[in-house]
Scaffold this motif. Structure first.
Motif, PDB file in Angstrom:
ATOM      1  N   THR A 561      66.399   9.795  16.264  1.00 36.26           N
ATOM      2  CA  THR A 561      67.606  10.608  16.086  1.00 36.26           C
ATOM      3  C   THR A 561      68.805   9.848  16.631  1.00 36.26           C
ATOM      4  O   THR A 561      68.667   8.971  17.485  1.00 36.26           O
ATOM      5  CB  THR A 561      67.496  11.955  16.833  1.00 36.26           C
ATOM      6  OG1 THR A 561      67.454  11.697  18.249  1.00 36.26           O
ATOM      7  CG2 THR A 561      66.266  12.720  16.414  1.00 36.26           C
ATOM      8  N   THR A 563      73.317  10.588  17.375  1.00 38.23           N
ATOM      9  CA  THR A 563      74.493  11.437  17.244  1.00 38.23           C
ATOM     10  C   THR A 563      75.723  10.667  17.678  1.00 38.23           C
ATOM     11  O   THR A 563      75.643   9.792  18.557  1.00 38.23           O
ATOM     12  CB  THR A 563      74.350  12.724  18.076  1.00 38.23           C
ATOM     13  OG1 THR A 563      75.467  13.585  17.816  1.00 38.23           O
ATOM     14  CG2 THR A 563      74.321  12.414  19.570  1.00 38.23           C
ATOM     15  N   LYS A 565      79.807  11.336  18.697  1.00 31.18           N
ATOM     16  CA  LYS A 565      80.818  12.327  19.043  1.00 31.18           C
ATOM     17  C   LYS A 565      82.106  11.623  19.472  1.00 31.18           C
ATOM     18  O   LYS A 565      82.319  11.316  20.648  1.00 31.18           O
ATOM     19  CB  LYS A 565      80.324  13.218  20.197  1.00 31.18           C
ATOM     20  CG  LYS A 565      79.033  13.967  19.896  1.00 31.18           C
ATOM     21  CD  LYS A 565      79.221  15.016  18.827  1.00 31.18           C
ATOM     22  CE  LYS A 565      77.942  15.808  18.592  1.00 31.18           C
ATOM     23  NZ  LYS A 565      78.112  16.795  17.507  1.00 31.18           N
ATOM     24  N   GLN A 761      63.179  16.497  30.283  1.00 30.75           N
ATOM     25  CA  GLN A 761      62.812  16.570  28.867  1.00 30.75           C
ATOM     26  C   GLN A 761      61.697  15.606  28.497  1.00 30.75           C
ATOM     27  O   GLN A 761      61.363  15.481  27.318  1.00 30.75           O
ATOM     28  CB  GLN A 761      64.051  16.263  28.003  1.00 30.75           C
ATOM     29  CG  GLN A 761      65.191  17.230  28.195  1.00 30.75           C
ATOM     30  CD  GLN A 761      64.815  18.646  27.803  1.00 30.75           C
ATOM     31  OE1 GLN A 761      64.142  18.852  26.793  1.00 30.75           O
ATOM     32  NE2 GLN A 761      65.245  19.616  28.596  1.00 30.75           N
ATOM     33  N   GLN A 767      64.636  14.866  19.064  1.00 28.61           N
ATOM     34  CA  GLN A 767      65.759  15.762  18.818  1.00 28.61           C
ATOM     35  C   GLN A 767      66.016  16.659  20.024  1.00 28.61           C
ATOM     36  O   GLN A 767      67.169  16.893  20.403  1.00 28.61           O
ATOM     37  CB  GLN A 767      65.496  16.618  17.581  1.00 28.61           C
ATOM     38  CG  GLN A 767      66.688  17.452  17.139  1.00 28.61           C
ATOM     39  CD  GLN A 767      67.862  16.602  16.678  1.00 28.61           C
ATOM     40  OE1 GLN A 767      67.707  15.725  15.829  1.00 28.61           O
ATOM     41  NE2 GLN A 767      69.045  16.841  17.242  1.00 28.61           N
ATOM     42  N   ALA A 768      64.955  17.132  20.662  1.00 22.42           N
ATOM     43  CA  ALA A 768      65.120  18.001  21.827  1.00 22.42           C
ATOM     44  C   ALA A 768      65.763  17.251  22.987  1.00 22.42           C
ATOM     45  O   ALA A 768      66.607  17.789  23.709  1.00 22.42           O
ATOM     46  CB  ALA A 768      63.763  18.566  22.251  1.00 22.42           C
ATOM     47  N   GLN A 770      67.784  14.626  22.727  1.00 18.52           N
ATOM     48  CA  GLN A 770      69.196  14.402  22.375  1.00 18.52           C
ATOM     49  C   GLN A 770      70.014  15.671  22.576  1.00 18.52           C
ATOM     50  O   GLN A 770      71.109  15.632  23.157  1.00 18.52           O
ATOM     51  CB  GLN A 770      69.293  13.936  20.928  1.00 18.52           C
ATOM     52  CG  GLN A 770      70.728  13.753  20.433  1.00 18.52           C
ATOM     53  CD  GLN A 770      70.757  13.311  18.985  1.00 18.52           C
ATOM     54  OE1 GLN A 770      70.410  12.175  18.685  1.00 18.52           O
ATOM     55  NE2 GLN A 770      71.146  14.197  18.086  1.00 18.52           N
ATOM     56  N   ASP A 771      69.504  16.811  22.099  1.00 16.63           N
ATOM     57  CA  ASP A 771      70.228  18.078  22.239  1.00 16.63           C
ATOM     58  C   ASP A 771      70.412  18.442  23.708  1.00 16.63           C
ATOM     59  O   ASP A 771      71.476  18.913  24.123  1.00 16.63           O
ATOM     60  CB  ASP A 771      69.481  19.198  21.514  1.00 16.63           C
ATOM     61  CG  ASP A 771      69.477  19.017  20.000  1.00 16.63           C
ATOM     62  OD1 ASP A 771      70.290  18.208  19.500  1.00 16.63           O
ATOM     63  OD2 ASP A 771      68.662  19.673  19.325  1.00 16.63           O
ATOM     64  N   ALA A 772      69.366  18.210  24.513  1.00 16.51           N
ATOM     65  CA  ALA A 772      69.452  18.542  25.933  1.00 16.51           C
ATOM     66  C   ALA A 772      70.472  17.661  26.643  1.00 16.51           C
ATOM     67  O   ALA A 772      71.217  18.129  27.516  1.00 16.51           O
ATOM     68  CB  ALA A 772      68.079  18.399  26.583  1.00 16.51           C
ATOM     69  N   LEU A 774      73.162  16.177  25.297  1.00 15.40           N
ATOM     70  CA  LEU A 774      74.504  16.609  24.897  1.00 15.40           C
ATOM     71  C   LEU A 774      74.892  17.896  25.608  1.00 15.40           C
ATOM     72  O   LEU A 774      75.999  18.032  26.127  1.00 15.40           O
ATOM     73  CB  LEU A 774      74.568  16.815  23.387  1.00 15.40           C
ATOM     74  CG  LEU A 774      74.835  15.588  22.519  1.00 15.40           C
ATOM     75  CD1 LEU A 774      74.806  15.967  21.041  1.00 15.40           C
ATOM     76  CD2 LEU A 774      76.175  14.951  22.863  1.00 15.40           C
ATOM     77  N   SER A 775      73.951  18.844  25.655  1.00 17.08           N
ATOM     78  CA  SER A 775      74.228  20.113  26.324  1.00 17.08           C
ATOM     79  C   SER A 775      74.510  19.894  27.802  1.00 17.08           C
ATOM     80  O   SER A 775      75.423  20.505  28.375  1.00 17.08           O
ATOM     81  CB  SER A 775      73.036  21.052  26.136  1.00 17.08           C
ATOM     82  OG  SER A 775      73.235  22.267  26.824  1.00 17.08           O
ATOM     83  N   TYR A 778      78.087  18.457  28.268  1.00 15.79           N
ATOM     84  CA  TYR A 778      79.139  19.462  28.094  1.00 15.79           C
ATOM     85  C   TYR A 778      79.128  20.480  29.236  1.00 15.79           C
ATOM     86  O   TYR A 778      80.186  20.948  29.677  1.00 15.79           O
ATOM     87  CB  TYR A 778      78.970  20.168  26.749  1.00 15.79           C
ATOM     88  CG  TYR A 778      79.178  19.253  25.563  1.00 15.79           C
ATOM     89  CD1 TYR A 778      80.126  18.245  25.598  1.00 15.79           C
ATOM     90  CD2 TYR A 778      78.406  19.395  24.412  1.00 15.79           C
ATOM     91  CE1 TYR A 778      80.309  17.400  24.519  1.00 15.79           C
ATOM     92  CE2 TYR A 778      78.578  18.555  23.324  1.00 15.79           C
ATOM     93  CZ  TYR A 778      79.540  17.545  23.378  1.00 15.79           C
ATOM     94  OH  TYR A 778      79.714  16.719  22.309  1.00 15.79           O
TER      95      TYR A 778
END
Length: 811
Positions: A561, A563, A565, A761, A767-768, A770-772, A774-775, A778
């Protein structure tokens, strides 16, 4: 160390610089070059003459003093010709040796260096060369002189005799004389003429008054100390002026009222010719951080170092080098004396500070000071304020920010208490509100803050008719809507202003309206420029996004994956997946060290070059970096550079060969700590083993080996590393925007913060993870805006390996 002996008839000032004398003597005894630095006219020259005429004889040195003020040459060849001649004359006087002087037409830095070495062999004894003052030369000649002296230092390592050089200069030359890039770096010790303490200052004042044959009351002495403390030359000059004042009145005793008269006369007539202060002002006005630091010191008695807007430099202290401040207990600074404070306070008026900051592009601060100057009734401040706000608009990143500066100009220069700015975007039939009295400079627009251009509103009618319209008068106020347009053009929007009704004459009102109209015409052009630039950046951002992979590769046995930004419309970050022969995959993670259009162009060029050369060097990523670097330097002379990690992954066995051009090192998780082969130990990251273990607890390590970024030097080289990614392991690549994320306390997320998120993680899908991450970024930043681009790539190898046939199906 020497023991200072007042019997040697030292000048009065030398007696108060005992520490500097001892340090210079120690340099000579150890054969170390020395840079003597201090404010102009602080007594450096007297110290050097004292060394030449007294200490040199006492300690048995062969010593010569070279006065650079006797050299008038402006070309480098003529300068070294004069310097060789002057050095030869001084050596002949000191040793009685007649030295052959090279042909002046052949004079150069190298010839002077050779002349010094030959002279040292001829005289057959150690030599001390005192060179003063460096500020008598242009900067390029100072650099050439120091470079030649450095070469002479290296040459003499092979000689029996030794030459020690002491150069003397003003504090403003400290960076050139002993800074990071100075030719004297590493071979010279810096010696500062220290500030005199209050007790030393008082003693020196009493010495001077005694020599002048007068006495002084205790209040007069206290006033002299307060006015001149710390500055040897200022003490001498003010004391002498006091002596002349008393002698002219045939009085024998100095009273405090006479001291007041002398100080006021100096500030009124002589201070503008006082070299140390003039030099200090030049240094301060060249650096807006220094200027704001001095302004803080003018507002307070003393300020802690950490509260001043100055870099924490381990090399040189820029504030101290101005020569007008002194360090006091507890890492605090204050202005050195009352004369400095009075002069600087008068010189750095709000108007002048505002103009200097405006020239440096510090728009917000500049306008603050210019507004203050207007409020104080300065007649000429409007002349500076209005151009400053227009320039600020041109420099703005967006229309909201530009509107903020326009409103500040309307308020300060024209007394407009309320204003709203409406802009009509292209292909839109509405006026959009982008600035109002209660909108902060970083505010966002609401979708419903708009007026149809066909509406029966004051703003819409002013826009359609292209004339200024007045609204109804209410509570002694009047509202006007003024189209934003340039002569001969179509309006781009409207500004609504609310003003108090005043009893100005029609002539004055007309003149004010003409001035405001011209100002708004300039503001309109600035809005157009910002809008055009934003459109170009938006288009460039779309082009950049189109160059990124549409989706991650689908490779059986692997989860991949990525991303991207960007912080602004355009980004310096990019990533890529490059298909290679035999099912291998090229992996790119990069960051152009800049923002804007230049970074976007370098990003596109680098991506193209990587894809062009990847197939040519499938087994040698270090060679790919080499040729890419050469092409960047050849094709794009923009002074930009890019950090880049490039790896070649073999999905069949998990082998990753890689090379790193200055990029943050990737991390691999889920492996035992193993040696990473092929990395040059000289380029490895610090830590345990070739790679670096994860901070804290948990498995994993960083991939070692990082060389210079691309686009810096055509002599740069890179090394290749190799690492297996076993089943169940994960590889994380990222850009520094992850680490540089900040919260409201200005704390950085940093490497440890990133790894803390990842540890929770481990074992999850790519994907999990990467999402974690980014979260987590932020959540850490909270309401703070994203200031740098963020790019993340994760590769997870499934725990159950697949066969080669599963990965590369037969055709």
């Amino acid at each position: 160390m020497i023991g200072f002996n007042p019997v040697l008839d030292a000048p009065a000032t030398a007696g108060y610089h005992r520490e500097a004398l001892e340090q210079i003597t120690q340099c000579v005894e150890e054969g170390v070059y020395c840079a003597l630095l201090g404010p102009r006219l602080c007594g450096k020259t007297l110290l050097l003459h004292f060394i030449e005429e007294n200490l040199a004889r006492l300690l048995g040195w062969t010593c010569i003093y070279i006065d650079l003020q006797h050299i008038r040459a402006t070309t480098q060849q003529a300068f070294f010709a004069d310097l060789i001649r002057l050095t030869g004359e001084r050596l002949a006087e000191a040793t009685g040796e007649s030295l052959p002087i090279p042909d002046e037409n052949l004079a150069s830095s190298a010839v002077y260096r050779a002349f010094l070495s030959e002279s040292l062999e001829t005289i057959g004894s150690d030599l001390v060369v005192l060179i003063d003052p460096l500020e008598a030369l242009p900067t390029d000649l100072v650099q050439a002189l120091l470079t030649s002296l450095r070469a002479a230092y290296m040459d003499q390592q092979m000689l029996e005799s030794r030459m020690t050089v002491v150069v003397s200069g003003a504090l403003s030359l400290a960076t050139l004389a002993v800074g990071e890039s100075s030719p004297f770096r590493g071979i010279a010790r810096r010696v500062f003429i220290g500030d005199l303490s209050e007790s030393d200052s008082e003693s020196l004042i009493l010495d001077f008054l005694r020599e002048g044959g007068i006495s002084a009351t205790r209040p007069a002495v206290h006033k002299l100390v307060s006015a001149t403390s710390g500055d040897v030359y200022l003490i001498r000059q003010i004391s002498q002026n006091c002596i002349e004042r008393i002698q002219s009145k045939d009085a024998g005793r100095l009273a405090s009222k006479e001291v007041n008269y002398v100080i006021n006369k100096f500030l009124r007539e002589d201070v503008f010719h006082y070299a140390p202060l003039i030099e200090a002002i030049r240094l301060i006005e060249e650096d807006p951080d220094l200027l704001q630091g001095i302004v803080q010191l003018l507002e307070q008695d003393s300020v802690p170092r950490v509260e001043l807007p100055l870099p924490l430099s381990p090399d040189l202290d820029p504030l101290y080098l101005t020569g007008v401040v002194e360090r006091v207990a507890g890492e605090r600074y204050r202005l050195q004396n009352l004369i400095y404070r009075k002069f600087l306070s008068h010189h750095f008026s709000p108007n002048r500070v505002g103009r200097v900051l405006a020239m440096a592009g510090r728009w917000d601060s500049a306008i603050d000071y210019l507004e203050a100057s207007v409020l104080q009734g300065s007649r000429g401040s409007n002349t500076d304020l209005l151009p400053a706000t227009i320039n600020s608009m041109y420099a703005s990143e967006d229309l909201v920010r530009a509107a903020y500066f326009l409103r500040r100009g309307l308020s300060a220069a024209f007394g407009v208490s309320e204003s709203r700015i409406w802009i009509r975007p292209s292909q839109d039939d509405n006026l959009r509100l982008i600035g109002s009295v209660d909108l902060n400079p970083d505010g966002d627009l609401s979708a419903d803050q708009g007026i149809s251009i066909s509406a029966d509103r004051l703003e819409a009618r002013a826009y359609r008719y292209q004339v200024t319209l007045r609204g109804q008068e209410a509570e002694e106020r009047i509202v006007r809507a003024i189209p934003l347009m340039v002569p001969g053009g179509q309006p781009i929007g409207v500004v609504t202003i609310s003003e108090e009704l005043r009893e100005d004459s029609l002539v004055d009102r007309r003149e004010q309206d003409l001035l405001m109209g011209g100002y708004l015409n300039q503001a309109t052009r600035a809005f157009q420029a910002v809008s055009s630039r934003r459109q170009e950046l938006t288009l460039a951002g779309r082009v950049q996004a189109s160059l990124l992979p549409e989706h991650s590769p689908d490779i059986p046995g692997w989860q991949i994956t990525a991303t991207w930004k960007p912080a602004k419309e355009t980004s310096g970050d990019f990533y890529d997946f490059v298909p290679l022969p035999s099912g291998r995959l090229g992996i790119v993670m990069a960051d152009v060290v800049d923002k804007g259009m230049g970074a976007a162009l370098l990003m596109a060029l680098t991506r193209t070059l990587i894809r062009t050369y990847a197939a040519e060097f499938p087994n040698h990523p270090e060679h790919l970096l080499q040729v890419t670097n050469q092409r960047i330097l050849t094709d794009l002379d923009a002074g930009l550079f890019v950090t880049l990690f490039y790896g070649v992954l073999d999905p069949t066995n998990g082998e990753l060969i890689f090379s790193n051009a200055g990029h943050p090192p990737p991390y691999i998780f889920g492996i035992e700590e193993t040696a990473v082969t092929g990395a040059d130990p000289g380029q490895s990251l610090p830590g345990t083993g070739p790679g670096r273990s994860l901070p804290g607890t948990g498995p994993g390590q960083s991939l070692p080996g990082t060389g210079m970024p691309l686009g810096v030097s055509d002599e740069a080289t890179w090394q290749q590393g190799s690492q297996e990614i076993p089943p169940g392991a994960m590889l994380l690549l990222y850009t520094d925007g992850v680490l540089d994320s900040q919260n409201q306390n200005r704390d950085f997320l940093g490497e440890e913060g990133m790894l803390d998120i990842i540890r929770d993680q481990l074992g999850s899908s790519a994907q999990a993870v990467q999402d974690a991450l980014l979260s987590g970024i932020y959540s850490f930043a909270g309401s703070e805006p994203q200031v740098d681009d963020i790019t993340i790539m994760t590769l997870v190898r499934d725990k159950t390996p697949r066969s080669f046939e599963d990965i590369v199906p037969s055709i």
